[in-house]
Design an enzyme around this catalytic site. Structure first.
Site, short mmCIF file in Angstrom:
data_model
loop_
_atom_site.label_atom_id
_atom_site.label_comp_id
_atom_site.label_asym_id
_atom_site.label_seq_id
_atom_site.Cartn_x
_atom_site.Cartn_y
_atom_site.Cartn_z
N GLU A 1 0.80 -1.23 0.00
CA GLU A 1 0.00 0.00 0.00
C GLU A 1 0.83 1.28 0.00
O GLU A 1 0.42 2.29 0.57
CB GLU A 1 -0.93 0.02 1.22
CG GLU A 1 -2.01 -1.03 1.19
CD GLU A 1 -3.13 -0.75 2.19
OE1 GLU A 1 -2.87 -0.05 3.18
OE2 GLU A 1 -4.25 -1.22 1.95
N GLU B 1 -6.96 -7.47 -0.50
CA GLU B 1 -7.49 -7.38 0.87
C GLU B 1 -8.95 -6.98 0.85
O GLU B 1 -9.28 -5.81 0.58
CB GLU B 1 -6.73 -6.33 1.71
CG GLU B 1 -5.35 -6.75 2.10
CD GLU B 1 -4.65 -5.71 2.99
OE1 GLU B 1 -5.33 -4.93 3.70
OE2 GLU B 1 -3.41 -5.66 2.95
C1 GAL Z 1 -4.34 -2.31 5.16
C2 GAL Z 1 -2.99 -2.97 5.33
C3 GAL Z 1 -3.08 -4.23 6.16
C4 GAL Z 1 -3.89 -3.97 7.41
C5 GAL Z 1 -5.24 -3.40 7.03
C6 GAL Z 1 -6.12 -3.06 8.20
O1 GAL Z 1 -4.21 -1.00 4.82
O2 GAL Z 1 -2.44 -3.27 4.07
O3 GAL Z 1 -1.80 -4.68 6.49
O4 GAL Z 1 -3.19 -3.08 8.20
O5 GAL Z 1 -5.08 -2.21 6.34
O6 GAL Z 1 -6.38 -4.16 8.93
#
Ligand code: GAL
Length: 843
Positions: free
Chosen positions: A182, A253
């Protein structure tokens, strides 16, 4: 002859089972990852190996497979594997290779996000603290010392995977890897100015040069250079498009819930919305989706980031912190995965055609020249259900839902209509006889102020993380002040005020060895300021400030430079005349960590433990120890620490994490029932406002011996250890709620479509474990029942005989099917769509 043939077939089956062989090639094109020449629709889920124990891994992986996952995704945690530069550790929970091999054995793929920056609510975003002390280093930018270290660790992991032949290109399960994490977010990359882009390009080139034989991705990195695939993270990714029409649309994600902070309410995300987001993504051309998290687990030890990330990393994921299936989340998503897989052939053959079916109504259709057709029909309106016309048929689409039609005709799944059971998991408190007969308590007082040979002096106030190197949460700042009696701020003992400003995260102040006050920050603002009236005496006075961190920052531009601790000012103020003495730049004595840490009290050894009848309680800075025998049974175990204040707990020398049951969520902002319709955000469906963020702490079963276990607590604030107790995590009631308008359960549909059409909507109840049967029906209503699992109620319309019909069909069996129709129950109210709601228990 026949016998030889059977044996031969048996051997083939046997051999292919033991050598679950994986792909030889993984590439990609504009539609999908291409494995051995074939495009794939892939469902993946994140399980971070150190957030559970090796003994839990096989079961978690199996439950993931049963839930319909094709792949397990994990980050690699640099600070676990290289705690000291050049000294690697891959033992126990850190055994990445074993974890990957278990996933392979289960026949699933692996997605390996090497980072090595990972964020992940993990201490310091996964970077080892020593990295910060390398001269001239600047993290995550075009900086030589940083790039050297990042390349060294990335290469180390890639080489380790290659040695074990774990990349798909070598017959292993790893089909995809990630570099960075990110970095392209709007609150990150722009802050690194014109050295950001060269860093991104370097990271991409460095990763590619490692020749893993499988594709790499960068998530949230719009400008990821070829051949790196830029992927999407978020609650929804249907509107995302990759930066080249040669790359597939991938979602690394999909947040199934959200993380918990100490001092925050408990986040949840309704499964109807998760399923909606997934279906929308696949409707609009996506072919890879990863749940973050599928099993969140536990932040054992001091691994949580933050600051203020709680020890539980449950995440409201489909498998809960304790490894139990969370229903209906797990089951509804499982059904969704089956529905999507029924569309796979059409999906990989072509791009979807997106058309509008009216305001807020959209069709995504995959139609091939050879006659395959699969469709996703969406109602993205948040208020009203709609009826749409598609291919000459009419379909009802509830608000904020997607229907899946693998043959462009029959609806096999709708994201808002849950066929899956719901279970109520709960903690059952164990009376001391059942479990842990804690056999007596002993204690050691942690000295207030400086007690170690390693203390040192320095002029002025020091930043904490640079001082401790994160060897401990704790740093003592000690000073003494001589009162002659004529100082302007010293009118009469109690009238003096101590004022301390700190970058965080929490602070205890002791005057003349007595606790004078304490203060804590929050995840929104880690800084703290203490202002307390104190009593000084003529002569020498001691000021001992215990400053502590609660997980180091893991996100943000320059997160690595975010400081902590008492950076001042520290002042004494006269109350009546307002005069101030500033102590900030005087001589301070520092001690990193606690005496008890230095002498290793956490594993229970040492001759210092005092066991006398009068156990000190509600006293700050004290170590407690007890022995206990383990509870029988296999249910997951938790310690209920509600009688304590704040600290850390160890079982047989292993830290179960920081505990902080006195840190409550704010009173406002929660909902009693969450409306899944409409765009989700992490604050939308909070629960347990005004209550402690975390009272229960996971104790992995495999850390226990049958008898003679040692529990050690370090209590900072004061509490009563004799009131703590064990609880087991158990599945309580089974519930289900299915209406006449639900699709036929997808399992019935896939086994025989003609029979399924006749059967119509069906309720399936099944006890969670094989040796259980349905023992009673607590509630049943066919009509217009209200309420939710645990509190169902009859509506205006309800059939008289529902309960006896269900009892007959279900009691005494492990599972049962009941047709949800007037054919089964008669018609209690003509012309109304009826619903069957049931609550049952298993024994
Ligand atoms: C994203 C990140 C993850 C985790 C998630 C929130 O931005 O890539 O590692 O932190 O947010 O749980």
């Amino acid at each position: 002859m026949r016998g030889t043939m059977v044996l031969f077939l048996f051997m083939i089956v046997f051999l292919s089972a033991v050598t679950t062989s994986f792909a030889a090639t993984v590439t990609y094109d504009h539609r999908a990852l291409v494995i051995d020449g074939k495009r794939k629709v892939l469902i993946s889920g994140a399980i971070h190996y150190p957030r559970s124990t090796p003994q839990m891994w096989p079961d978690l992986i199996q439950k993931s497979k049963d839930g319909g996952l094709d792949a397990i995704e994990t980050y690699v945690f640099w600070n676990l594997h290289e705690p000291v530069r050049g000294q690697y550790d891959f033992e126990g929970r850190k055994d990445l290779v074993s974890f990957i091999k278990l996933v392979k054995q289960a026949g699933l793929y692996v997605v390996l996000r090497i980072g090595p920056y990972v964020c992940a609510e993990w201490n310091y975003g996964g970077f080892p603290l020593w990295l910060h002390f390398i001269p001239g280093i600047e993290f995550r930018t075009d900086n030589e010392p940083f790039k050297v270290e990042m390349q060294r660790f990335t290469t180390k992991i890639v080489d380790l995977m290659k040695q074990e032949s774990l990349f798909a290109s070598e017959g292993g399960p790893i089909i995809f890897s990630q570099i960075e994490n990110e970095y392209g977010n709007g609150d990150i990359e722009p802050y690194y100015g014109n050295r950001a882009k060269p860093y991104v390009d370097w990271a991409a080139g460095m990763a590619t040069s490692l020749n893993t034989g499988v594709p790499w991705n960068m998530c949230q990195q719009k400008d990821a250079p070829d051949p790196i695939i830029n992927t999407c993270n978020g609650f929804y990714c249907d509107q995302f498009t990759p930066n080249s029409d040669k790359k597939p649309k991938m979602w690394t994600e999909n947040w199934t819930g959200w993380f918990l902070s100490f001092g925050g309410a408990v986040p949840t995300r309704p499964v109807e919305d998760v399923a909606f987001a997934v279906a929308r993504f696949f409707q609009r051309g996506g072919t890879f989706q990863n749940y973050y998290m599928y099993h969140g687990g536990t932040n054992f030890g001091r691994t949580s980031g933050g600051p203020f990330i709680a020890t539980s990393y449950d995440y409201d994921a489909p498998i809960d912190e304790y490894g139990l299936i969370r229903q209906p989340k797990w089951g509804h998503l499982k059904d969704l995965h089956k529905a999507i897989k029924l569309c796979e052939e059409a999906m990989i053959a072509t791009d979807p055609t997106i058309t509008s079916l009216g305001p807020n109504l959209e069709a995504g259709v995959y139609r091939t020249g050879s006659g395959l057709c699969s469709a996703f029909l969406a109602n993205v309106g948040t208020q009203s259900d709609a009826t749409v016309n598609f291919n000459g048929n009419s379909y009802k689409l509830p608000a904020w839902s997607v229907s899946i039609l693998p043959d462009c005709k029959n609806v096999v799944f709708n994201t808002a209509k849950i066929n899956s059971m719901r279970t109520l998991s709960r903690f059952i408190s164990q009376s001391s006889e059942d479990v842990a007969s804690f056999s007596g308590w002993s204690w050691v007082n942690e000295p207030v102020g400086i007690s170690s040979q390693n203390a040192f002096m320095k002029l002025g106030l020091a930043e904490q993380i640079n001082t401790t190197g994160d060897k401990s949460d704790y740093l003592w700042y000690s000073a003494s002040i001589e009162i002659k009696g004529n100082e302007p701020f010293f009118q009469d003992g109690s009238q003096t005020v101590l004022h301390v400003q700190s970058l965080g995260h929490a602070l205890y102040a002791f005057i003349n060895k007595k606790l004078a006050g304490s203060v804590k920050g929050s995840s929104g603002n880690a800084k703290v300021a203490l202002e307390v009236p104190i009593s000084l005496v003529t002569g020498k006075n001691t000021i001992d400030l215990l400053s502590l961190t609660v997980g180091l920052q893991n996100y943000g531009a320059f997160f690595d430079l975010k400081g902590a601790g008492v950076t001042g000012p520290v002042q004494l103020k006269g109350l009546t005349n307002g005069s101030t003495t500033d102590l900030s730049s005087q001589q301070w004595t520092y001690q990193i960590g606690l005496k008890g840490e230095e002498i290793g009290l956490s594993n229970g050894g040492s001759s210092l433990w005092v066991s006398q009848p009068a156990l000190p309680k509600n006293q700050p800075l004290i170590w407690y120890k007890t022995n206990f025998d383990a509870a029988g049974g296999n249910e997951p175990l938790a310690l209920d620490l509600s009688s304590l204040g704040k600290g850390e707990a160890w079982v047989n020398g292993q830290s179960i994490g920081r505990y902080w049951p006195t840190n409550n969520a704010p009173n406002g902002g929660c909902v009693s029932s969450c409306n899944y319709r409409g765009s989700f955000n992490s604050n939308k469906c909070l629960k347990d406002c005004g209550k402690p963020s975390q009272l229960l702490y996971h104790v992995p079963r495999d850390w226990l011996k049958p008898s003679g276990n040692v529990l050690v607590l370090f209590e900072e604030m004061g509490g009563d250890p004799t009131q703590i107790s064990f609880a087991t995590r158990q599945i309580g009631s089974l519930c289900s709620r299915v209406s006449e308008s639900h699709p036929v359960p997808i399992d019935i549909w896939t086994s025989d479509q003609e029979a399924a059409k006749k059967a119509g909507p069906t309720m399936l109840l099944e006890c969670p474990s094989a040796n259980q049967v349905i023992s009673s029906i607590k509630f049943a209503s066919f009509g217009t029942p209200g309420g939710t699992c645990g509190s169902f109620s009859h509506g205006k319309c309800s059939s008289k005989n529902a309960i006896s019909i269900i009892q007959k069909a279900c009691v005494g069996s492990r599972k049962c099917n009941i047709g949800v129709s007037i054919a089964t129950f008669g018609d209690p109210c003509l012309g109304i769509t009826k619903t069957l709601a049931v609550e049952a228990s298993c024994t």
